[in-house]
Scaffold this active site. Structure first.
Site, PDB file in Angstrom:
ATOM      1  N   SER A  61       0.808  -1.217   0.000  1.00  0.00           N
ATOM      2  CA  SER A  61       0.000   0.000   0.000  1.00  0.00           C
ATOM      3  C   SER A  61       0.841   1.266   0.000  1.00  0.00           C
ATOM      4  O   SER A  61       0.415   2.301  -0.523  1.00  0.00           O
ATOM      5  CB  SER A  61      -0.933   0.004   1.222  1.00  0.00           C
ATOM      6  N   HIS A 265      -1.219   6.266   6.356  1.00  0.00           N
ATOM      7  CA  HIS A 265      -0.508   6.234   5.078  1.00  0.00           C
ATOM      8  C   HIS A 265      -0.256   7.681   4.633  1.00  0.00           C
ATOM      9  O   HIS A 265      -0.963   8.601   5.059  1.00  0.00           O
ATOM     10  CB  HIS A 265      -1.328   5.503   4.011  1.00  0.00           C
TER      11      HIS A 265
END
Length: 368
Positions: A61, A265
């Site tokens: 990711s 993230h």
């Protein structure tokens, strides 16, 4: 702990991809030097990337642009990720193979098909899911009297020390065998939490944050040394991301976010920072410069935060019994939870601060 559990389950990615809604907890401004949308020029999984400007982006990711909004498909890739950004900036033909939830095993099985003798450049970000990134974050995000953050970190580091070195060597050997002439760059991970936890739905004590940072340091060190043994370059984002954690005035990492899979993230500013770090290593002869993008932290909503913590049901009998067994004052715990039900903002803030203080005090006792 259903809410936090759902958060980190989504963060692990994989075939159960999070919602592809484009919203995030922070709204970064657009790139200042380009208004054109960065789009992969080689469809994932088709053909072979060849030519002097070919580029294959591999990994999990953190390589797929998760956190920047606009993620789609089972791999949750985003055209706002750093790989498409630097491909556009350096005029590279991108084969975007990175996939949220990828491990060394799944990357070796599913992402290497476009590598070939004519592939010019490759980037790799991998290893976080092998050591249980999502599980460790889920455990440490929970109140310390209901979880074992230290144990989760220890288990992850055990995998890192015993299993991951061999897995990385096998994977890197595959990459080099398939793309013998490519310039390969391995990209590490930043510290994701910083020196404070400002999110009401997570309970990262100072010990939790230190342990998570130490695990990241060890993972990056392993990635660096393994990359060097195969003649691969390495990009370390930790120092560049220092001061840009979720609670900073200019965050490059999302805290708890919507869609949930974007949590912890890099946001769009973080993706730009990654592109600025990786580009010069991947293509050192280019004179392209990274556009500057800034983002400010969104103001917190005490009522929404209180509702989120109330959904954790910390004052239910089972959770109270666990708190009492851990030496946490159940009377204070119930009082702080009751404060969250108040219509007064100051009272709600007092309840949130009190719960975080209980968590830190328990973590301090456990560390002695």
């Amino acid at each position: 702990m259903a809410v936090v559990g759902a958060l980190l389950a989504a963060c692990s990615g994989g075939s159960s991809a999070p919602s592809s809604s484009a919203g995030t907890s922070t709204t970064p401004s657009a790139p200042t030097t380009s208004t054109r949308t960065a789009t992969p020029t080689v469809p994932p999984g088709t053909g072979t990337a060849t030519g002097t400007n070919s580029y294959v982006a591999l990994g999990d990711s953190y390589a797929a642009g998760v956190g920047s909004g606009g993620s789609t498909g089972v791999c949750y890739r985003s055209a706002h990720g750093w790989a498409p950004l630097l491909a556009e900036r350096y005029d590279l033909q991108l084969s975007y193979q990175a996939c949220s939830g990828a491990t060394t095993a799944s990357m070796g099985e599913e992402q290497l098909s476009t590598l070939g003798a004519g592939t010019s450049r490759v980037s790799i970000t991998i290893g976080g899911n092998d050591v249980g990134f999502a599980f460790v974050l889920f455990t440490c995000a929970s109140p310390s009297w209901l979880s074992d953050c230290r144990g989760a970190i220890s288990a992850g580091r055990s995998t890192l020390r015993t299993l991951l070195p061999g897995r990385l060597r096998a994977l890197f050997a595959q990459v080099r065998g398939r793309a013998p002439h490519a310039k390969v760059t391995v990209v590490g991970y930043p510290h994701v939490l910083g020196d404070q936890d400002c999110n009401a739905l997570t309970f990262f004590s100072s010990q939790d944050r230190s342990g998570l940072d130490a695990g990241t340091d060890e993972l990056d060190a392993l990635l660096r040394t393994t990359a060097a043994s195969y003649g691969f370059g390495f990009v370390d984002p930790r120092s560049r991301f220092a001061g840009h954690a979720p609670c900073a005035s200019a965050p490059w990492i999302n805290g708890l976010s919507l869609p949930i899979g974007d949590s912890f993230h890099p946001n769009r500013a973080g993706q730009q920072a990654y592109a600025g770090l990786v580009g010069p290593v991947l293509d050192p002869t280019s004179t392209a410069s990274a556009p500057r993008v800034t983002v400010t932290a969104a103001p917190s909503d005490p009522r929404a935060a209180a509702d989120a913590v109330l959904s954790m049901q910390l004052d239910q009998p089972q959770n109270l019994r666990q708190a009492q067994a851990a030496g946490v004052s159940t009377s204070l715990l119930k009082q702080y939870v009751q404060d969250l039900r108040s219509g007064d903002t100051a009272t709600v803030a007092r309840g949130l601060a009190g719960l975080r203080a209980l968590d830190q005090a328990h973590a301090d006792r456990a560390s002695r």
